[in-house]
Design a protein around this motif. Structure first.
Motif, PDB file in Angstrom:
ATOM      1  N   SER A 153       0.794  -1.231   0.000  1.00  6.22           N
ATOM      2  CA  SER A 153       0.000   0.000   0.000  1.00  6.22           C
ATOM      3  C   SER A 153       0.823   1.276   0.000  1.00  6.22           C
ATOM      4  O   SER A 153       0.256   2.372   0.019  1.00  6.22           O
ATOM      5  N   ASP A 196      -0.042   4.238  -3.958  1.00  5.40           N
ATOM      6  CA  ASP A 196      -1.277   4.844  -3.474  1.00  5.40           C
ATOM      7  C   ASP A 196      -2.515   4.520  -4.297  1.00  5.40           C
ATOM      8  O   ASP A 196      -3.354   5.382  -4.542  1.00  5.40           O
ATOM      9  N   ILE A 197      -2.646   3.271  -4.747  1.00  7.74           N
ATOM     10  CA  ILE A 197      -3.896   2.843  -5.381  1.00  7.74           C
ATOM     11  C   ILE A 197      -4.331   1.531  -4.741  1.00  7.74           C
ATOM     12  O   ILE A 197      -3.502   0.727  -4.311  1.00  7.74           O
ATOM     13  N   LYS A 198      -5.625   1.339  -4.671  1.00  8.68           N
ATOM     14  CA  LYS A 198      -6.177   0.120  -4.089  1.00  8.68           C
ATOM     15  C   LYS A 198      -6.874  -0.735  -5.136  1.00  8.68           C
ATOM     16  O   LYS A 198      -7.237  -1.884  -4.873  1.00  8.68           O
ATOM     17  N   THR A 199      -7.099  -0.194  -6.333  1.00  6.29           N
ATOM     18  CA  THR A 199      -7.725  -0.928  -7.429  1.00  6.29           C
ATOM     19  C   THR A 199      -6.969  -0.619  -8.717  1.00  6.29           C
ATOM     20  O   THR A 199      -6.266   0.394  -8.815  1.00  6.29           O
ATOM     21  N   GLU A 220      -4.200  -6.656  -6.456  1.00  5.66           N
ATOM     22  CA  GLU A 220      -4.484  -6.593  -5.029  1.00  5.66           C
ATOM     23  C   GLU A 220      -3.443  -5.727  -4.336  1.00  5.66           C
ATOM     24  O   GLU A 220      -2.246  -5.829  -4.626  1.00  5.66           O
ATOM     25  N   SER A 221      -3.924  -4.881  -3.429  1.00  3.66           N
ATOM     26  CA  SER A 221      -3.050  -4.059  -2.593  1.00  3.66           C
ATOM     27  C   SER A 221      -2.934  -4.721  -1.226  1.00  3.66           C
ATOM     28  O   SER A 221      -3.945  -5.072  -0.617  1.00  3.66           O
ATOM     29  N   ASP A 223      -3.498   0.367   6.416  1.00  2.00           N
ATOM     30  CA  ASP A 223      -3.537   1.166   5.189  1.00  2.00           C
ATOM     31  C   ASP A 223      -4.291   0.431   4.078  1.00  2.00           C
ATOM     32  O   ASP A 223      -3.720   0.015   3.076  1.00  2.00           O
ATOM     33  N   ASP A 224      -5.590   0.293   4.272  1.00  2.00           N
ATOM     34  CA  ASP A 224      -6.424  -0.325   3.252  1.00  2.00           C
ATOM     35  C   ASP A 224      -7.506   0.654   2.821  1.00  2.00           C
ATOM     36  O   ASP A 224      -7.483   1.837   3.197  1.00  2.00           O
ATOM     37  N   CYS A 225      -8.465   0.178   2.043  1.00  2.00           N
ATOM     38  CA  CYS A 225      -9.478   1.077   1.485  1.00  2.00           C
ATOM     39  C   CYS A 225     -10.433   1.610   2.549  1.00  2.00           C
ATOM     40  O   CYS A 225     -11.200   2.546   2.282  1.00  2.00           O
ATOM     41  N   ASN A 226     -10.405   1.044   3.746  1.00  2.00           N
ATOM     42  CA  ASN A 226     -11.285   1.507   4.813  1.00  2.00           C
ATOM     43  C   ASN A 226     -10.640   2.577   5.697  1.00  2.00           C
ATOM     44  O   ASN A 226     -11.307   3.128   6.575  1.00  2.00           O
ATOM     45  N   GLY A 244      -2.061   7.757   0.021  1.00  2.00           N
ATOM     46  CA  GLY A 244      -2.730   6.838   0.914  1.00  2.00           C
ATOM     47  C   GLY A 244      -2.198   6.982   2.329  1.00  2.00           C
ATOM     48  O   GLY A 244      -1.516   7.953   2.662  1.00  2.00           O
TER      49      GLY A 244
END
Length: 276
Positions: free
Chosen positions: A9, A12-15, A22-23, A37-40, A258
């Motif tokens: 991560s 700085d992209i999650k998709t 996959e991050s 440090d995930d999308c949430n 991120g």
């Protein structure tokens, strides 16, 4: 699944469109609090929490098992990590790659030590996607992306380097100077994957001019640029305008930092990845 791209991560992209992706999250440790440090992650909330914190803080890299799980059932995996000079993420990914290949004979994993963090990592992922879509063989993709890595660079400008100093990334003396009387740090990711101070600029205008100067010195002539900002969109837009004015053929994108990059860039920072 024939191909998959995995990135920690610090990119700085999650998709990612077009290719299975996959991050894998790093973690930011602040006292007894842990930010994943995930999308949430509420990045703005984390940065705000850090403003009033003066104790010990740090980061933790993904574990070997997290990487193995992220590789999934892909026959060919490309994994891009934050620089090995600043994190154990690369080493964990290498062990995971060996484990994965041993458990699944005939499958392949190549781990890319990006020697950087942030948008330059994304440029590497975009190059991997391009080569995969072109139908290149795994071995050729490995050769091409490692060659491309020699032509990409990272620059940054920061309003504060408190967190970098508290983690031993820069000297405390330098940290005390940056932020005083509008002084901003302009730096680069070195060839060894470490952080290097280039200039101390008074005011944002001079800092952005310094970024453009160093881009020219590193051979930028109008290729891809990605500017990630830590809650400082106006500065990112201004830098984009300056680049496009100087290089009509420039391809400039703007993104947001991120969790991991916001932790180090702090409020107002910019991280720039570009092709030399």
């Amino acid at each position: 699944m024939e191909y998959k791209i995995v990135m920690d991560s610090a990119g700085d992209i999650k998709t990612l469109d077009g290719i299975p992706f996959e991050s894998v999250p790093l973690k930011i440790l602040v006292g007894d609090r842990e930010y994943v440090d995930d999308c949430n992650l509420d990045v703005a909330g984390m940065v705000n929490d850090l403003k009033d914190y003066h104790g010990k803080s740090g980061t933790a890299c993904p574990g070997v098992g997290e990487y193995v799980e992220a590789f999934g059932d892909a026959e060919n995996v490309f994994c891009v990590t934050i620089t090995s000079a600043l994190s154990g993420s690369y080493n964990a990914a290498k062990i995971a790659a060996a484990t994965y290949e041993e458990e699944h004979p005939g499958r392949h994993v190549h781990v890319v030590d990006s020697l950087t963090a942030g948008p330059e990592m994304i440029l590497l992922v975009w190059k991997l996607r391009e080569l995969i879509k072109e139908g290149k063989l795994f071995s050729e993709i490995v050769e091409r992306v490692e060659s491309y890595k020699q032509k990409t660079h990272t620059l940054f400008t920061l309003e504060s380097i408190h967190n970098l100093a508290s983690n031993g990334r820069v000297s405390t003396v330098t940290a005390k100077i940056v932020g005083v009387l509008g002084i901003r740090m302009v730096g680069q990711g070195s060839a060894e994957g470490k952080l290097e101070l280039l200039d101390k600029a008074r005011g944002e205008k001079r800092a952005l001019a310094g970024i453009l100067k160093h881009m020219r010195e590193k051979g930028y002539q109008g290729g891809k640029v990605l500017i990630d900002h830590a809650d400082n969109l106006p500065a990112a837009q201004k830098l984009k305008e300056m680049i496009c004015e100087a290089f009509a053929q420039a391809e400039v994108g703007i993104g947001t930092c991120g969790g991991l990059c916001s932790f180090y860039a702090e409020h107002g920072g910019l991280i720039i990845g570009f092709e030399g």
